[in-house]
Each structure stands twice: as structure tokens, then as C-alpha cells.
Design an enzyme around this catalytic site. Structure first.
Site, PDB file in Angstrom:
ATOM      1  N   ALA A 130      27.863  96.862 -38.813  1.00 28.14           N
ATOM      2  CA  ALA A 130      26.885  95.767 -38.751  1.00 28.14           C
ATOM      3  C   ALA A 130      27.540  94.504 -39.290  1.00 28.14           C
ATOM      4  O   ALA A 130      28.482  94.562 -40.074  1.00 28.14           O
ATOM      5  CB  ALA A 130      25.638  96.120 -39.565  1.00 28.14           C
ATOM      6  N   ILE A 134      26.507  86.755 -44.434  1.00 25.20           N
ATOM      7  CA  ILE A 134      27.186  86.810 -45.728  1.00 25.20           C
ATOM      8  C   ILE A 134      28.278  87.881 -45.751  1.00 25.20           C
ATOM      9  O   ILE A 134      29.322  87.711 -46.379  1.00 25.20           O
ATOM     10  CB  ILE A 134      26.164  87.087 -46.861  1.00 25.20           C
ATOM     11  CG1 ILE A 134      25.118  85.975 -46.905  1.00 25.20           C
ATOM     12  CG2 ILE A 134      26.855  87.235 -48.214  1.00 25.20           C
ATOM     13  CD1 ILE A 134      25.664  84.628 -47.313  1.00 25.20           C
ATOM     14  N   ASP A 287      13.558  91.484 -50.018  1.00 30.56           N
ATOM     15  CA  ASP A 287      14.109  91.185 -48.697  1.00 30.56           C
ATOM     16  C   ASP A 287      13.843  92.362 -47.761  1.00 30.56           C
ATOM     17  O   ASP A 287      14.743  92.836 -47.064  1.00 30.56           O
ATOM     18  CB  ASP A 287      15.609  90.901 -48.809  1.00 30.56           C
ATOM     19  CG  ASP A 287      16.155  90.170 -47.584  1.00 30.56           C
ATOM     20  OD1 ASP A 287      15.347  89.566 -46.849  1.00 30.56           O
ATOM     21  OD2 ASP A 287      17.374  90.217 -47.353  1.00 30.56           O
TER      22      ASP A 287
END
Length: 549
Positions: A130, A134, A287
């Protein structure tokens, strides 16, 4: 300002103008020097005139990169600051970026490990599993025991880019406060500072590893949440190694249905997890968007969540937790007066606010919701509507609540996606009532006293000496105060005597002058003046020398 900052500032301005964001600004935020800058860049035109303003804002932030994408995601929860159109568009921001090259990833990993990858790992896959703005993730197995792991590594130079963008954001926020003239209400600088702490936390993977370990320990015996094990000895600021877990993405409803997952239980557990993290642990995953949540393939009748990416964690003060819990319960009980009081007591609106007027405004917002079935009431949107209403009464924006609002909206949206008939109140109310019972009343007092017993037991032998010392100090202070009072009285008496002599001398001098001017008895005139002069001298000499206490 450095050349890099100037260059980045120009890129931001150019992108904003190309998407016509300046056209949406109120006149108050476009002073003469802004218009001068705009006219000097006349060749930069709005290339998206037929696109709605909210969509233009979203596209501009996507083009500006990771810092602005994440900032937009955070702003999407601020319905107290943004219009619904803008907030809904920003909520659709997706953090999708191409991976960086494998050679750079391998070099960065080996630099952190201070060792070749193949000395610690087997089966390292150079193709990332993935990729985000960042960092990106690679798979491998531990050489020591063959367990599958993932290696999360930061992008090259990402810290430099983030720092430059944050500095620019801070400068813009300060300019915004100066232009608005009421920064205490909106606090844009504080919002940016809160965001800075959040995103800088994501740049430290060692901190993320510690967060993951803490959250894992909070739910070790839970049937609701599993946090993968983190290999802390292999975690550094730019590298994190953790257990690899496979599950079904929470957004893949078809796959969950295919394995017979109990979606009702799963949705209710999501709500319970949120309130447990916020109110029991005061440490919540902030998050929890669908990309960070998976569902275990094991036991579909008793499903549990798998939580990833603990870079952004939230905490609240004890005061905020209690006011939030009372706010939710007051809403459920339709006690609008209490809601208005709570907003004022907590400092979220001014203490000078008219409570009755605020209560009526809250009632106008909340009462229509009770005409709907409970499973159609949105917990998150109740909070947002209350904040929007409070904006009319000069709400003081609370930056510490930004993550909470965002997380609540994620959780509720997730729960309704899994099970549209989710009765969030039936799930949440018992938890809130139980938590409030633990915070107030005799049992709460007993528990607090029980926690303090070890401290008082340790201090008990010192108590007699502390009492004696305080009594002696009090006697000394009282004695000192008496001396100060005596000195004050003495000075006052001196001042009165001095003033009397000076006033008498002034009268005699005036009389002597009048007698002399009338050519009456000269000796009487001389006597008055002479005697007055003597009294003036005595009065002047008797004045208090030290005027301090």
C-alpha cells in the site's frame, strides 16, 4: 522567509487562483493589498468557472499534496466553520498517491535498521502492499521465527515538505486572525497548531508504534477490537515493523455478507468501541476511516474489528469528557436548558450569553429530530448542529474536540453502512449513564478516596509536625500583621497632625497678609505671619517619612 518557502507560497497562491478560491472569500478577507496581489497576477485565471466552489476547493487541496489533503479531511468535520457544501466535498478527499521507487524504500529501511534487510527478514517484497502520502508498506517474514510482518517506511524528504507547508499554514492563519479581528472566537492559529501536532505525530513511526502498543493493551481481552502486535525493537522514527493481519475491508459489505457476518452486532460494537476509548481509556483512535479498519474472517457470528495506523490518537480533559457525556444525555432526555447551561459552563460559549435565548435556539435544532425514529437520528450531526447553532452566540472553537467530532462521524457513518437500522441511542445511552454514575455520587467519592488512601497513609506520620508548623507560621503572620497595623495607625496620626499644622499655618499666613494689606496694626500682621511660618515648619517636619506599609 527562505527561498523554498517563497516558492511553495507561490505554488499555493497559483493553485488557489487557478481554482478560483479567491472568488469565494468574503470582502472582509480581501483588503486592498490582496486585490493588488491578485491584479499583479492577472495571467492566472480561474480554469474551473463551471465547477461548484466546494468541488474546486477539494480539487485544489488534492493538487497541493498530502499536508493539504489531510488538512482538508480535518476541516470537513468543522461544520461550525464551513458551509455544508464545502464540508461534504472535503469529506470526499482521498489520500491516494503513487508509490516511490523500491530502491529508495530499501535504502531507507536499511538505514534505520543499520543492517541489510535480508539479515533480519526473508521474503521481502520490493513491490509495496500500500502507498499513502506519508509512507508506504512492504511485506516480509521475520527470519527469527518466520512470522509474517509488514514494514512501514516514511517517504523520502517528507518531513521537509510537511514542515514547509505547516510554516506557510501558520503564517496564513495568523494573517486570517489579523483580518478577522476576532481570533478568540474562531482561533485559526490554534486549529493549525492542533493540526501540526497531529500530522507531526504521523511523521514519527516510533510514536505510532507506542500508540499501537498502548491501544492493544487496552483491548487485550476484548472480543470487539484487535490491534496487531508491534515489534518495538524494530521500530524507529522512520520505520515501523508490525504483525501482518489479513481481514476483510470494512467497506466491502458484499464480502462480509458472503461469509455471514453478524452486521448488527458489528455495528453496535463499533459504537461501543468509540465510547469505551473516549470515556473509559481517554485514548481513542482518531483516524478510523474505512482504509484503516478491517474485519476478521474468523467467527463471523462473533466478529471483531482490526485497527491499523495509530499515528493519530486523541485525548480529552476530564472536564470535556464529563460535559460531553452530560450533553449527550441531556439531548436524549430533551433537557435543552441543561444543554445551554453546559455550553456556558464549559466555556464553549461566552458567560454573558442569554441562557434562555440559547435554550430556545437549541430546542429549534433538536426538537424536530424527535419526530424521527431513533435509528434515523445522527449522533454526529446532532453535535455539528449544536455547534452550528452556538456559532450565532459567538461559540469559542475548541481545537481539542476536532478529532473527537471527526472520529464520531467516521464511527457513526461506518455503523450505519454496516447496519442501516442501527439504534445508536440504545447502544450508547446505557454506557453513558453507567459512566456518569461512576463519576458522581457516593460510589464515585468512595473510589476517589480509595485511590488517595496510599498517599494519605504515607503523609499521616508528618501530619502533627505540619499542623504545628502551620500554627507557628500563622502566629508569626498575625504578629506581623499587628505590627503593620500599628505602624499604619502611627503614620496616620502623624499625617493628621502634619495636615492640621500646615492648614493652621496657611490660615495665619493669609490673615497676616490681609491685615498687612489693610494697613491695620502691623505688629498683628507680623505676629500672624511669624507664627504661621513656625507652624508651617513644624507641620512640614512632622510629615510621615515612610509612606510604605
Amino acid at each position: 522567509m527562505k527561498v523554498a518557502s517563497l516558492k511553495r507560497g507561490y505554488q499555493v497562491i497559483k493553485t488557489a487562483l487557478e481554482y478560483g478560491l479567491d472568488e469565494s472569500l468574503p470582502k472582509k478577507l480581501t483588503p486592498w493589498y490582496f486585490k493588488l496581489v491578485r491584479s499583479s497576477l492577472f495571467w492566472i485565471r480561474n480554469k474551473h468557472k463551471n465547477t461548484p466552489s466546494g468541488e474546486r476547493l477539494k480539487l485544489a487541496m488534492q493538487e497541493l499534496g498530502p499536508v493539504y489533503i489531510k488538512f482538508g479531511q480535518m476541516l470537513s468535520t468543522r461544520r461550525d466553520l464551513l458551509s455544508d457544501e464545502w464540508a461534504e466535498e472535503l469529506a470526499m478527499l482521498q489520500d491516494r498517491v503513487p508509490p516511490f521507487c523500491s530502491a529508495q524504500a530499501i535504502a531507507a529501511i536499511e538505514a534505520e535498521l543499520n543492517a541489510p534487510i535480508d539479515s533480519l527478514f526473508d521474503d521481502f517484497d520490493p513491490e509495496p502492499l500500500a502507498s499513502a502520502s506519508i509512507s508506504q508498506v512492504h511485506t516480509a517474514t521475520l527470519k527469527a521465527d518466520g512470522k509474517p510482518v509488514v514494514l512501514k517506511v516514511l517517504r523520502p524528504n517528507v518531513e521537509k515538505q510537511v514542515t514547509a507547508d505547516l510554516q506557510l499554514m501558520a503564517q496564513c492563519a495568523q494573517l486570517l486572525e489579523n483580518l478577522l479581528g476576532h481570533g478568540n472566537r474562531l482561533r485559526p492559529a490554534e486549529v493549525v497548531q492542533d493540526y501540526r501536532l497531529t500530522i507531526m505525530g504521523e511523521l514519527n513511526l516510533k510514536l505510532e508504534a507506542l500508540n499501537a502498543t498502548k491501544l492493544r493493551n487496552n483491548f487485550l481481552d476484548s472480543d470487539a477490537l484487535y490491534i496487531p502486535y508491534t515489534y518495538e525493537e524494530l521500530c524507529f522514527e522512520r520505520l515501523m515493523v508490525m504483525e501482518r493481519i489479513e481481514g476483510i475491508p470494512v467497506s466491502d459489505i458484499d464480502a462480509l455478507n458472503a461469509q455471514g457476518t453478524n452486521l448488527k452486532l458489528l455495528a453496535e460494537r463499533g459504537v461501543e468501541l468509540f465510547f469505551t476509548q473516549v470515556f473509559r481509556d481517554n485514548f481513542f483512535h482518531a483516524d478510523m476511516h474505512p482504509g484503516n479498519i478491517f474485519i476478521s474472517r474468523e467467527n463471523p457470528d462473533n466478529p471483531h474489528y482490526i485497527g491499523l495506523d495509530c499515528g493519530i490518537m486523541g485525548t480529552l480533559s476530564e472536564v470535556d469528557k464529563r460535559y460531553l457525556a452530560e450533553n449527550f444525555l441531556a439531548f436524549f432526555n430533551r433537557d435543552y436548558h441543561r444543554i445551554a447551561q453546559l455550553y456556558i459552563e464549559s466555556g464553549w460559549v461566552s458567560a454573558e450569553t442569554d441562557v434562555l435565548a440559547f435554550e430556545q435556539a437549541v430546542k429549534v435544532v433538536c426538537e424536530p429530530m424527535f419526530n424521527k425514529p431513533l435509528d434515523e437520528i445522527s449522533f454526529g450531526h446532532v453535535l455539528l448542529e449544536l455547534f452550528r447553532t452556538a456559532r450565532q452566540f459567538d461559540i469559542v472553537v475548541q481545537p481539542q474536540l476536532v478529532l473527537l467530532e471527526k472520529t464520531l462521524l467516521y464511527i457513526e457513518g461506518l455503523g450505519r453502512q454496516l447496519y442501516p437500522q442501527l439504534d445508536l441511542w440504545q447502544t450508547a445511552k446505557p454506557f453513558l449513564e453507567s459512566w456518569m454514575a461512576e463519576q458522581v455520587g457516593p460510589s464515585a467519592m468512595f473510589n476517589k478516596a480509595k485511590k488517595e488512601i496510599p498517599y494519605w497513609t504515607d503523609k499521616l506520620p508528618e501530619l502533627p509536625e505540619l499542623v504545628y508548623d502551620n500554627l507557628k507560621l500563622g502566629r508569626k503572620l498575625l504578629g506581623g500583621q499587628q505590627q503593620m497595623l500599628d505602624r499604619y495607625i502611627k503614620r496616620q496620626n502623624q499625617a493628621h497632625k502634619s495636615n492640621y499644622l500646615l492648614i493652621t499655618s496657611a490660615v495665619l499666613l493669609i490673615c497676616g497678609t490681609i491685615i498687612f494689606s489693610q494697613n491695620d496694626t502691623l505688629w498683628a500682621s507680623y505676629a500672624c505671619v511669624g507664627f504661621g511660618a513656625v507652624l508651617w515648619l513644624l507641620g512640614w517636619r512632622s510629615r510621615p517619612k515612610n509612606r510604605k506599609f
